[in-house]
Design an enzyme around this catalytic site. Structure first.
Site, PDB file in Angstrom:
ATOM      1  N   GLU A 153      -5.892 -10.764  -2.090  1.00 15.41           N
ATOM      2  CA  GLU A 153      -6.510 -10.583  -0.997  1.00 15.41           C
ATOM      3  C   GLU A 153      -7.994 -10.747  -1.387  1.00 15.41           C
ATOM      4  O   GLU A 153      -8.878  -9.714  -0.778  1.00 15.41           O
ATOM      5  CB  GLU A 153      -6.117  -9.327  -0.215  1.00 15.41           C
TER       6      GLU A 153
ATOM      7  N   GLU B 126       0.858  -1.252   0.252  1.00 20.13           N
ATOM      8  CA  GLU B 126       0.016   0.041  -0.101  1.00 20.13           C
ATOM      9  C   GLU B 126       0.990   1.301   0.130  1.00 20.13           C
ATOM     10  O   GLU B 126       0.545   2.105   0.748  1.00 20.13           O
ATOM     11  CB  GLU B 126      -1.022  -0.118   1.188  1.00 20.13           C
TER      12      GLU B 126
ATOM     13  N   ASP C  84     -11.747 -10.374  -1.930  1.00 21.74           N
ATOM     14  CA  ASP C  84     -13.183 -10.587  -1.329  1.00 21.74           C
ATOM     15  C   ASP C  84     -14.047  -9.724  -1.892  1.00 21.74           C
ATOM     16  O   ASP C  84     -13.654  -8.609  -2.754  1.00 21.74           O
ATOM     17  CB  ASP C  84     -13.166 -10.547   0.210  1.00 21.74           C
TER      18      ASP C  84
ATOM     19  N   HIS D 102      -9.946  -6.193  -3.066  1.00 23.29           N
ATOM     20  CA  HIS D 102     -10.966  -6.228  -1.867  1.00 23.29           C
ATOM     21  C   HIS D 102     -12.119  -5.311  -2.668  1.00 23.29           C
ATOM     22  O   HIS D 102     -12.253  -4.112  -2.653  1.00 23.29           O
ATOM     23  CB  HIS D 102     -10.304  -5.420  -0.835  1.00 23.29           C
TER      24      HIS D 102
ATOM     25  N   ASN E 179       2.491  -4.656  -3.483  1.00 23.43           N
ATOM     26  CA  ASN E 179       0.927  -5.219  -3.168  1.00 23.43           C
ATOM     27  C   ASN E 179       0.081  -4.020  -2.859  1.00 23.43           C
ATOM     28  O   ASN E 179       0.455  -3.090  -2.073  1.00 23.43           O
ATOM     29  CB  ASN E 179       0.996  -6.275  -2.164  1.00 23.43           C
TER      30      ASN E 179
HETATM   31  C1  XIL Z   1      -6.471  -7.168   7.728  1.00 17.40           C
HETATM   32  C2  XIL Z   1      -6.474  -8.306   8.487  1.00 17.40           C
HETATM   33  O1  XIL Z   1      -7.182  -9.297   7.844  1.00 17.40           O
HETATM   34  C3  XIL Z   1      -7.252  -7.858   9.813  1.00 17.40           C
HETATM   35  O2  XIL Z   1      -7.492  -9.256  10.719  1.00 17.40           O
HETATM   36  C4  XIL Z   1      -6.484  -7.095  10.608  1.00 17.40           C
HETATM   37  O3  XIL Z   1      -7.312  -6.564  11.736  1.00 17.40           O
HETATM   38  C5  XIL Z   1      -6.242  -5.749   9.542  1.00 17.40           C
HETATM   39  O4  XIL Z   1      -5.680  -6.080   8.528  1.00 17.40           O
HETATM   40  N1  XIL Z   1      -5.066  -4.930   3.275  1.00 17.40           N
HETATM   41  C6  XIL Z   1      -3.730  -5.896   3.659  1.00 17.40           C
HETATM   42  C7  XIL Z   1      -3.934  -6.774   4.658  1.00 17.40           C
HETATM   43  O5  XIL Z   1      -2.810  -5.828   3.186  1.00 17.40           O
HETATM   44  O6  XIL Z   1      -3.006  -6.872   5.378  1.00 17.40           O
HETATM   45  C8  XIL Z   1      -5.160  -6.367   5.744  1.00 17.40           C
HETATM   46  O7  XIL Z   1      -5.578  -7.552   6.660  1.00 17.40           O
HETATM   47  C9  XIL Z   1      -6.595  -6.039   4.766  1.00 17.40           C
HETATM   48  C10 XIL Z   1      -6.140  -5.038   3.835  1.00 17.40           C
END
Ligand code: XIL
Length: 361
Positions: A279, A173, A281, A250, A214
């Protein structure tokens, strides 16, 4: 009572055999549950990992240490996927809770579980502005001090996991939505080259791990993904070790599908980089209903097909696989139902859509 006709005995034997066979099939999961429907009518049913592997891809899931006591959960985690990402256990707050004092216990637990299940690990993450330990955020650093702190952290962690992980999200990020650098303690103190330094140090510490940048909201072509494209091009031109770009993906139904995803993956591929959906979802405003779940399923299928269509898109990871352990409800109040399995660990339409997109049934 022993007088039975030949036919009677035979049909009773057949019945007994049929019963035994059915029981055996249930035991291996062929006739039971969702997995049965993934099967091709013989042998063990194909998992998402099996199907992805036929395309030279992996299909992974994130997981987190507290969930590992749930045996129904770990059974599916261990069987359906071939790549695992620790959701939190390898982050800076967990691995260096006090300066210079390292704790690998959470990451190790997940790496060991993955090894036991013959799964690889996408390690996450070495440099990120979030989930940092207090000792790092609670004071000011000179450039020299922070550079030394960053280098030590990267070396310690990447060395500890050397040879045990497939890849590292080295920097997570790094950009804002408009494509400018995110104002983090690292950027503020060290300037933009902290990214190149982090990649070089990670490569020295673990020469075989694939090194990624990422981020979220870089699925579509736009200012933020353009920033990654420009940075990646620059890093490659300078000989900085960078192997891939991770698109977190996401997504949220209310914001629309990133229709340029495939083109976007392809331009990174043409640059000589791997890409991965890291990641995934697809959240929605709750309550979920049939229509939303159907749209969600379509989005999962479309993402899967986009990855399969681009040669260097190496795999897909969902950010945990079941709504039971999704991070969404806690972070986006009123939203959820984002993953392919529901809170009871039953497969949702999204699961069947992914399966079909991967060429299963
Ligand atoms: C999230 C986890 O899933 C949670 O359990 C934690 O509290 C916060 O982080 N982007 C990322 C991940 O790169 O590391 C994050 O994971 C979600 C967003």
């Amino acid at each position: 009572m022993h007088v039975t006709t030949r036919t009677g005995t035979r049909s009773r034997t057949r019945l007994r055999l049929a019963g035994a066979l059915a029981a055996a099939l249930v035991a291996v999961g062929v006739a039971a549950g969702p997995a049965a429907q993934a099967g091709e009518g013989h042998g063990k049913p194909a998992t998402l990992a099996d199907l992805a592997e036929r395309h030279g891809r992996y299909f992974g899931s994130a997981t987190d240490n507290p969930e590992l006591t749930d045996s129904a959960y770990t059974a599916l985690l261990g069987s359906e996927f071939d790549m695992i990402t620790p959701g939190n256990g390898m982050k800076w707050y967990a691995t260096e809770p006090r300066q210079g004092v390292f704790d690998w216990s959470q990451g190790d637990e997940i790496v060991n579980l993955a090894r036991k299940n013959h799964q690889r690990v996408r390690a996450h993450t070495l440099v990120w502005h979030s989930q940092l330990p207090g000792w790092l955020t609670d004071r000011e650093w000179t450039a020299g001090e922070l550079r030394a702190v960053l280098k030590k952290h990267i070396f310690a962690e990447a060395r500890h996991y050397r040879g045990k992980v497939y890849s590292w999200d080295v920097v997570n990020e790094a950009f804002n939505e408009d494509g400018t650098y995110r104002d983090t303690v690292f950027y503020r103190t060290l300037g933009p080259d902290y990214i190149a330094d982090a990649l070089r140090w990670a490569h020295q510490a673990d020469p075989h791990a694939k090194l990624y940048l990422n981020d979220y909201n870089i699925e579509a072509v736009g200012p933020k993904s353009d920033a990654y494209f420009a940075l990646a091009k620059d890093l490659k031109a300078r000989g900085v070790p960078l192997d891939g770009i991770g698109l977190q993906a996401h997504l949220a139904l209310q914001y629309g599908y990133p229709t340029t995803l495939e083109d976007n993956l392809r331009r990174f591929s043409r640059l000589g980089l791997d890409t991965a959906l890291t990641e995934v979802d697809v959240r929605m405003l709750l309550p979920a209903d049939e229509a939303k779940l159907a749209t969600q399923a379509q989005w999962y299928a479309d993402m899967t097909k986009a990855c399969l269509a681009v040669r260097r898109c190496v795999g897909i990871t969902v950010w945990d696989y079941t709504d039971k352990y999704s991070w969404i409800p806690a972070f986006f109040p009123g939203q959820g139902a984002a993953l392919p399995w529901d809170e009871q660990l039953a497969p949702k339409p999204a699961y069947f859509a992914i399966q079909e997109a991967l060429g299963g049934r």
